[in-house]
Design a protein around this motif. Structure first.
Motif, PDB file in Angstrom:
ATOM      1  N   LEU A   1       0.848  -1.186   0.000  1.00  0.00           N
ATOM      2  CA  LEU A   1       0.000   0.000   0.000  1.00  0.00           C
ATOM      3  C   LEU A   1       0.886   1.240   0.000  1.00  0.00           C
ATOM      4  CD1 LEU A   1      -1.655  -2.366   1.472  1.00  0.00           C
ATOM      5  CD2 LEU A   1      -3.066  -0.524   2.382  1.00  0.00           C
ATOM      6  N   ALA A   2       0.832   2.006  -1.070  1.00  0.00           N
ATOM      7  CA  ALA A   2       1.590   3.256  -1.157  1.00  0.00           C
ATOM      8  C   ALA A   2       0.689   4.378  -1.636  1.00  0.00           C
ATOM      9  CB  ALA A   2       2.793   3.097  -2.075  1.00  0.00           C
ATOM     10  N   THR A   3       0.126   4.230  -2.842  1.00  0.00           N
ATOM     11  CA  THR A   3      -0.812   5.225  -3.346  1.00  0.00           C
ATOM     12  C   THR A   3      -1.951   5.437  -2.357  1.00  0.00           C
ATOM     13  OG1 THR A   3      -0.277   4.487  -5.577  1.00  0.00           O
ATOM     14  CG2 THR A   3      -2.261   5.830  -5.324  1.00  0.00           C
ATOM     15  N   ASP A   4      -2.295   4.395  -1.633  1.00  0.00           N
ATOM     16  CA  ASP A   4      -3.330   4.468  -0.612  1.00  0.00           C
ATOM     17  C   ASP A   4      -3.036   5.594   0.383  1.00  0.00           C
ATOM     18  OD1 ASP A   4      -4.475   1.296  -0.964  1.00  0.00           O
ATOM     19  OD2 ASP A   4      -2.393   1.679  -1.471  1.00  0.00           O
ATOM     20  N   PHE A   5      -1.755   5.734   0.746  1.00  0.00           N
ATOM     21  CA  PHE A   5      -1.399   6.775   1.716  1.00  0.00           C
ATOM     22  C   PHE A   5      -1.392   8.167   1.092  1.00  0.00           C
ATOM     23  CE2 PHE A   5      -0.131   3.057   4.052  1.00  0.00           C
ATOM     24  CZ  PHE A   5      -0.575   3.365   5.332  1.00  0.00           C
ATOM     25  N   ALA A   6      -1.222   8.236  -0.224  1.00  0.00           N
ATOM     26  CA  ALA A   6      -1.395   9.530  -0.887  1.00  0.00           C
ATOM     27  C   ALA A   6      -2.841   9.994  -0.736  1.00  0.00           C
ATOM     28  CB  ALA A   6      -1.015   9.421  -2.358  1.00  0.00           C
ATOM     29  N   PHE A   7      -3.788   9.068  -0.839  1.00  0.00           N
ATOM     30  CA  PHE A   7      -5.192   9.407  -0.627  1.00  0.00           C
ATOM     31  C   PHE A   7      -5.459   9.778   0.833  1.00  0.00           C
ATOM     32  CE2 PHE A   7      -6.205   6.477  -4.391  1.00  0.00           C
ATOM     33  CZ  PHE A   7      -6.341   7.550  -5.268  1.00  0.00           C
ATOM     34  N   VAL A   8      -4.889   9.015   1.742  1.00  0.00           N
ATOM     35  CA  VAL A   8      -5.096   9.285   3.169  1.00  0.00           C
ATOM     36  C   VAL A   8      -4.572  10.669   3.537  1.00  0.00           C
ATOM     37  CG1 VAL A   8      -4.392   8.582   5.505  1.00  0.00           C
ATOM     38  CG2 VAL A   8      -5.128   6.852   3.840  1.00  0.00           C
TER      39      VAL A   8
ATOM     40  N   LEU B   1       0.040  14.728  -5.999  1.00  0.00           N
ATOM     41  CA  LEU B   1       0.828  13.891  -6.902  1.00  0.00           C
ATOM     42  C   LEU B   1       0.955  14.534  -8.276  1.00  0.00           C
ATOM     43  CD1 LEU B   1      -0.631  10.365  -6.023  1.00  0.00           C
ATOM     44  CD2 LEU B   1       1.358  11.519  -5.044  1.00  0.00           C
ATOM     45  N   GLY B   2       0.557  15.805  -8.356  1.00  0.00           N
ATOM     46  CA  GLY B   2       0.535  16.516  -9.628  1.00  0.00           C
ATOM     47  C   GLY B   2      -0.908  16.755 -10.020  1.00  0.00           C
ATOM     48  N   GLY B   3      -1.382  17.992  -9.884  1.00  0.00           N
ATOM     49  CA  GLY B   3      -2.774  18.264 -10.222  1.00  0.00           C
ATOM     50  C   GLY B   3      -3.672  18.426  -9.022  1.00  0.00           C
ATOM     51  N   GLY B   4      -3.089  18.709  -7.874  1.00  0.00           N
ATOM     52  CA  GLY B   4      -3.905  18.937  -6.682  1.00  0.00           C
ATOM     53  C   GLY B   4      -3.918  17.750  -5.744  1.00  0.00           C
TER      54      GLY B   4
END
Length: 365
Positions: free
Chosen positions: A183-190, A195-198
């Motif tokens: 789980l990595a992108t998951d923590f970007a959501f959390v 990630l580029g674009g807000g």
């Protein structure tokens, strides 16, 4: 070591997240077994070949799906991969999308043959398991599908991931296998990371118009993959804040969100978790960072690996970070690891990083 700051913390085991900068799977398996020896309960194949940049090779798998089309006329190339997103083009309904092979099973089966051969030679100790990393489906869907179509495409990609997993489970004996869900992108959501674009927002996130808590939503989706792993196969989780150019997409304030995710995974799964790995940034040797670990709801039998190893400050830095954790974790047994894989770092660093695992463990012995 009576006076050691680690006196009450039992250190045992080294964990490799997955990527290792060595030329082939056979090189990785042989080298890790030789350098880590009994400290490594399981060994990955180094994520060699097209997997060297985690999920970026999946773009070609999305491109091959009838019903999906790339956005834009010119490739957007990152590390040799076209990362343009896809949209539903209307030629196939979303529930009719069908992915072909994703590459994870093919790689695992080829590397397992090397693993079995090296074990037969005596190069890999009996009882060591072959570790296969399976990224959370959210990662590839987020990267390769435009935001408005992610919810619709996700079920088809998740089904493809489960088919890959079934193929691995059918080919590798359960007693030899360990599956790591990543789980990595998951923590970007959390974290709402940019990630580029807000700020990154999941379609199911209550704060973005969905109807789920973002941590629980991510955990439950990862758990659907993990629950597919039978109990005879070891199961672990790598919780990650990214590793692009050796930097996190956002530096965690503390381990609070990592602990919340780990606890949500425990609650969502009907089977035991064998291990959990989480990062410790190089500049966080303070108790405040690790304080939330006191709320971990892991079973005592679950191995906890802390990513305290950094090439910049070696044994001394790792010891400081472990000393902070010792104040929170008390008598718990902890293993050591780097924050993330190190397959994209300089190749001359590989041997020293492997040896660092052993040096930290032996210093605390």
């Amino acid at each position: 070591m009576h006076d050691s700051p680690l006196a009450h913390l039992t250190l045992r085991g080294a964990h490799l997240v997955g990527s290792v900068n060595l030329p082939t799977a056979r090189d990785t398996l042989r080298t890790v077994a030789a350098r880590l020896g009994v400290h490594a309960r399981r060994i990955p194949d180094g994520e060699v070949g097209e997997r060297f940049h985690w999920i970026l090779f999946q773009g070609a798998r999305f491109e091959a799906v009838e019903g999906l089309s790339r956005v834009g006329d010119e490739p957007v190339v990152v590390a040799g991969f076209d990362v343009r997103p896809h949209v539903l083009d209307g030629s196939v309904p979303a529930d009719g999308l069908r992915f072909g092979p994703l590459g994870y099973a093919d790689a695992a089966l080829a590397s397992y043959a090397d693993f079995a051969a090296l074990r037969a030679e005596g190069a890999i100790a009996p009882g060591t398991r072959f570790q296969v990393g399976i990224p959370s489906p959210l990662a590839a869907v987020t990267t390769f599908v435009a935001p408005g179509d992610r919810a619709a495409v996700y079920p088809a990609y998740e089904a493809a991931v489960l088919r890959e997993l079934d193929e691995i489970l059918a080919a590798v004996p359960a007693a030899d296998l360990a599956i790591q869900v990543e789980l990595a992108t998951d923590f970007a959501f959390v974290e709402g990371a940019n990630l580029g674009g807000g700020a990154a927002r999941a379609w199911f996130d209550r704060d973005a118009g969905g109807d789920e808590d973002v941590v629980l939503g991510c955990a439950q989706r990862a758990a659907r993959v993990a629950a597919h792993v039978p109990e005879a196969v070891e199961l672990g989780f790598h919780l990650c804040y990214g590793d692009v150019a050796e930097k996190h997409f956002v530096e965690p304030a503390d381990t609070g969100h990592l602990v919340a995710m780990a606890n949500a995974l425990v609650a969502a799964l009907p089977r035991p978790i064998t291990w959990v790995h989480l990062p410790v940034p190089i500049d966080r040797d303070d108790v405040a960072y690790v304080a939330p670990l006191g709320d971990l709801a892991l079973d005592p039998a679950t191995e906890l690996y802390l990513g305290v190893l950094h090439h910049e400050d070696g044994v001394e830095g790792a010891t400081r970070r472990l000393a902070a954790a010792a104040q929170v974790l008390g008598e718990r047994t902890v293993g050591v690891a780097t924050e993330c894989g190190f397959g994209r770092g300089p190749s001359e660093r590989t041997a020293a990083l492997l040896d660092l695992h052993v040096a930290v463990l032996e210093r605390a012995a």
